[in-house]
Design a protein around this motif. Sequence first.
Motif, PDB file in Angstrom:
ATOM      1  N   MET B   1      39.004  44.313  36.733  1.00 57.44           N
ATOM      2  CA  MET B   1      40.332  44.505  37.310  1.00 57.44           C
ATOM      3  C   MET B   1      41.394  44.492  36.203  1.00 57.44           C
ATOM      4  N   ALA B   2      42.262  45.453  36.262  1.00 55.46           N
ATOM      5  CA  ALA B   2      43.307  45.535  35.234  1.00 55.46           C
ATOM      6  C   ALA B   2      44.422  44.538  35.550  1.00 55.46           C
ATOM      7  N   ALA B   3      45.126  44.150  34.526  1.00 53.02           N
ATOM      8  CA  ALA B   3      46.218  43.205  34.732  1.00 53.02           C
ATOM      9  C   ALA B   3      47.527  43.965  34.934  1.00 53.02           C
ATOM     10  N   ASP B   6      49.250  45.530  32.125  1.00 50.33           N
ATOM     11  CA  ASP B   6      48.727  46.780  31.556  1.00 50.33           C
ATOM     12  C   ASP B   6      49.510  48.008  32.009  1.00 50.33           C
TER      13      ASP B   6
END
Lengths: 164, 381
Positions: B1-3, B6
């Motif tokens: 999962m991207a933050a 980002d």
Amino acid sequence: MITLISSDKRKFHVLEEVANQSLTIRDVIEDRRGRRRADRIILVTNINSKIPEKVIVYWLRHFLMPEEIAHASMSHKKAEKLKKWEAKFFDTDIDTLNDLILAADSLDIPSLFDGACEKVSDILKNRSAEEVGEISKIENEFTHEEEEEEIPSENAWVWRNEFA
Amino acid sequence: MAAWSDLTFDALEHITSLLSFSDRYRFGAVCKNWRSVSKGTQHPPAPQLPWLVLEEESETRKRKFYSLSEDKHYSIEIPELYGRYICGSSHGWLFAVDIKISGIIINPFTRKYYELPPLPAYHKNVDVTTLIENVPSDCMERPRGFTFKEMQTAIVFKAILSHDPDEMSDFTIMILFGQMHSPAFWRPGDSSWTVVDGPKCAMEDVLYFQENFYIISAMNVLYVVDFEPEPKLIEVGPQICPEICLEGCALQRYLIDFNENMILIERFSLSVGNELPITHGFNMIEPNLEEDCLYEWYDIDDYAIFLGRNSAIFVDSSDVPECKKNAIYFTHITESVSPVEFGFHDLGVYDITDKRINTFYSVGVFPPRVDSPVWFTPNSS
């Protein structure tokens, strides 16, 4: 048929016409036309498999109702139907929306990008900076002095969303 | 999962462009990166209904604002506004006067302000020193003279700016001051106010329209301000018949630049017995200067107009779902020099279609106050 590979190595096979909704993919296909089959594999390294799945669902729904037709001659009823479908599609958790924005950004899918950004902005509406910080898990790296200095008049109301 | 951290600049900028003024401010307080995006973006914030500027909180002296779109009060620390009355608002700037009759214009969100020279004498027989601070409500013997509160509409009735001072440093402030609401102006660099010569009749509103200042008098005569050689008022446009006012009926006129049309709005109020007048309806007339004729307006489609001591504002309701369409939002202007405290007796929204008046705030939101609230479009660009 082209193949997308997610960060967790899952493969997704999609019709070229469908994947063409990504301007990035369209350009890649255009560049590699007439080459070997292996070149029709596209790595989508920054997103996990859940996202390509969603992106493809989005593509398929929109493929059945291409954008140009959607704007020019779509009947009111059909437009309403698509709107309802999109509302449901974007009604997901904020982390998924974040991933969708990243995917739409890197794959260049304008309508998906706009839709996901709009949903995120809806979620941010009427929330204090503290709440947004919690939701997004972003650390507020302002020191107290900076807060005073940089956000002088508004810090109180920005932070606590206070009522008088 | 991207933050979340980002997200690219493009994505963050797109999100901020969809946020209203207050949401964007809060967004910018989350982290440094988001702050730079919200500050650096060229996009105007998503449209919102105007805010109302209210009085200051008596204990903290913080200025109270009411955001109509959010149905929310904000109390904001703005020391420059301590003890001042707001007599006008344009382009996100407020015109404020204090008890010593000195004025400033300020953008309360960027905190940029201009200190203005002493205002022209608002009455030849009244000296600034005769203004008294306050009359306690339990005071049996009232001191001589008027309070600042009572006199504030006679000091400056209205003040408007030709441009946003952030966008154009060569702007003009036009005020209607004194008992007759006479026009006077100030430009950056001027050492004093210049009074505009004109007929000795009461003026009711001033508008900056297509690079000229227009003023409407209580006799329904339209004037343009001619700056050279000596500033004076010149009659312009078609003749507008004065409305016949019946007894107990009062009329207030407003000028507005509505999508590049100059519209004169007449507001009718009625008072029964000793009660303060209450708004009953509005009339819209377009004095067309090019064709030298009058057009009656019967509706404004999807728009809503906001009238008060501000430069009149209009909002397209198709951009702002909570906005009533074909409607006029209004606040009262205190004209009476009355020691009696009265409340928000005349705030409302007039539906042009069915000619009905409703309240626009939640019941119980406004405690009774004396000041006339001023519409205001926050702007921090």
